[in-house]
Design an enzyme around this catalytic site. Structure first.
Site, mmCIF file in Angstrom:
data_model
loop_
_atom_site.group_PDB
_atom_site.id
_atom_site.type_symbol
_atom_site.label_atom_id
_atom_site.label_comp_id
_atom_site.label_asym_id
_atom_site.label_seq_id
_atom_site.Cartn_x
_atom_site.Cartn_y
_atom_site.Cartn_z
ATOM 1 N N GLY A 12 6.309 1.812 -8.794
ATOM 2 C CA GLY A 12 4.869 2.063 -8.738
ATOM 3 C C GLY A 12 4.025 1.222 -9.682
ATOM 4 O O GLY A 12 2.913 1.621 -10.042
ATOM 5 N N MET A 90 8.337 1.715 0.986
ATOM 6 C CA MET A 90 9.429 1.042 1.693
ATOM 7 C C MET A 90 9.786 1.757 2.994
ATOM 8 O O MET A 90 10.919 2.214 3.171
ATOM 9 C CB MET A 90 10.658 0.950 0.780
ATOM 10 C CG MET A 90 10.386 0.267 -0.546
ATOM 11 S SD MET A 90 9.803 -1.428 -0.335
ATOM 12 C CE MET A 90 11.323 -2.214 0.143
ATOM 13 N N LEU A 93 6.533 1.665 9.542
ATOM 14 C CA LEU A 93 5.604 2.672 10.061
ATOM 15 C C LEU A 93 5.482 2.574 11.576
ATOM 16 O O LEU A 93 5.543 1.481 12.150
ATOM 17 C CB LEU A 93 4.229 2.458 9.416
ATOM 18 C CG LEU A 93 4.247 2.567 7.882
ATOM 19 C CD1 LEU A 93 2.965 2.007 7.279
ATOM 20 C CD2 LEU A 93 4.464 4.013 7.454
ATOM 21 N N HIS A 109 2.686 -7.619 -0.080
ATOM 22 C CA HIS A 109 4.019 -8.088 0.283
ATOM 23 C C HIS A 109 4.360 -9.280 -0.609
ATOM 24 O O HIS A 109 3.533 -10.177 -0.780
ATOM 25 C CB HIS A 109 4.051 -8.505 1.757
ATOM 26 C CG HIS A 109 5.395 -8.990 2.193
ATOM 27 N ND1 HIS A 109 6.452 -8.134 2.407
ATOM 28 C CD2 HIS A 109 5.862 -10.241 2.415
ATOM 29 C CE1 HIS A 109 7.513 -8.847 2.752
ATOM 30 N NE2 HIS A 109 7.184 -10.122 2.767
ATOM 31 N N LEU A 144 5.456 -5.678 11.400
ATOM 32 C CA LEU A 144 5.857 -5.521 9.996
ATOM 33 C C LEU A 144 5.446 -6.739 9.169
ATOM 34 O O LEU A 144 5.707 -7.883 9.559
ATOM 35 C CB LEU A 144 7.385 -5.343 9.926
ATOM 36 C CG LEU A 144 7.964 -5.127 8.526
ATOM 37 C CD1 LEU A 144 7.540 -3.782 7.954
ATOM 38 C CD2 LEU A 144 9.476 -5.259 8.553
HETATM 39 C C1 GRF Z 1 6.289 -5.216 -5.070
HETATM 40 O O1 GRF Z 1 6.912 -6.459 -5.278
HETATM 41 C C2 GRF Z 1 5.513 -5.221 -3.781
HETATM 42 O O2 GRF Z 1 4.973 -6.467 -3.473
HETATM 43 C C3 GRF Z 1 6.559 -4.850 -2.767
HETATM 44 O O3 GRF Z 1 7.395 -3.931 -3.411
HETATM 45 C C4 GRF Z 1 7.317 -4.110 -4.823
HETATM 46 C C5 GRF Z 1 6.890 -2.797 -5.381
HETATM 47 O O4 GRF Z 1 6.850 -2.785 -6.780
HETATM 48 N N1 GRF Z 1 5.949 -4.372 -1.558
HETATM 49 P P1 GRF Z 1 6.101 -1.597 -7.527
HETATM 50 O O5 GRF Z 1 6.719 -0.303 -7.021
HETATM 51 O O6 GRF Z 1 4.652 -1.693 -7.209
HETATM 52 O O7 GRF Z 1 6.396 -1.804 -8.982
#
Ligand code: GRF
Length: 229
Positions: A12, A90, A93, A109, A144
């Site tokens: 997060g 993750m 959807l 992303h 996606l």
């Molecule tokens: C990030 O690299 C984001 O781009 C990807 O997943 C990772 C999440 O990291 N979708 P965090 O949970 O925000 O630290």
């Protein structure tokens, strides 16, 4: 005052960056809730300790994607969001879920889309011999890791980088571009025109960050190889 709902699956850190920017920059917005699909998502603790409502909709409790997405949408909609922010969420959807939040759901992303959708983007970029890599904030569409691009960041790929080193370099830029893009949305500055996003008034929708001394390293390598000027 706009309501934001942030979805996470783990650490997060992007959610944290958005929460902090919203408070420090006094956006006309509030983080109405942080919702995770895993009860052990570490980011939930940060959110709760900042007085933000949290909820868990555990995908393992649902028989299929559609049932999970329906339950998730019900919880999200309880917070009447103007924008749903996917921050390391993750889950793939369903089209129905995406359609429900059309034009009001952003994702970040870790690649320069449309290159390298999916997982292990940093390794994919290294394997492809990319000399730059980056991250993209985009509106979510049914495909996606695809959708109108709001803002992108790019960093150099350095000799000797492994996926973890590259990911860390890019994550620093994610923490800049994601809050910036969400703020643009909150301020009503983003308009969708088919595949393109217009920002009014305009400002750069990219960030280049080179804090790696990469050029110096490259020059040194070139000189060692007898190519130096
Ligand atoms: C990030 O690299 C984001 O781009 C990807 O997943 C990772 C999440 O990291 N979708 P965090 O949970 O925000 O630290």
């Amino acid at each position: 005052m706009k309501n934001l709902v942030i979805l996470i699956s783990g650490r997060g850190s992007n959610m944290e960056a958005v929460v902090r920017a919203c408070a420090h920059e006094a956006w006309p917005a509030r983080i109405a809730a942080v919702i995770a699909n895993r009860p052990d998502a570490a980011g939930l603790m940060f959110a709760a300790s900042h007085g933000i409502a949290t909820a868990v909709v555990d995908h393992r409790q649902y028989s299929d994607r559609a049932a999970f997405d329906a339950a998730l949408a019900q919880v999200i909609d309880g917070y009447q969001p103007d924008l749903v922010v996917l921050a390391g969420f993750m889950r793939v959807l369903t089209d129905g879920f995406v359609a429900h939040y059309s034009g009001r759901m952003l994702n970040i992303h870790p690649s320069l889309l449309p290159s390298f959708p999916g997982l292990k983007t940093h390794q994919q970029a290294l394997d492809a011999g990319c000399r730059v890599h980056g991250a993209t904030v985009h509106f979510v569409t049914p495909t996606l890791d695809h959708g109108p691009i709001v803002l992108q960041s790019a960093v150099p790929v350095c000799a000797g980088d492994d996926a973890a080193a590259l990911a860390a370099r890019i994550l620093k830029t994610e923490h800049v571009i994601y809050p910036r893009a969400v703020r643009w949305f909150v301020e009503g500055r983003l308009a969708l025109d088919g595949e393109r996003v217009t920002l009014t008034p305009p400002e750069p929708q990219w960030l280049f960050l080179d804090d790696t001394n990469a050029n110096a390293k490259d020059n040194a390598n070139a000189q060692a190889a007898g190519e130096g000027a």
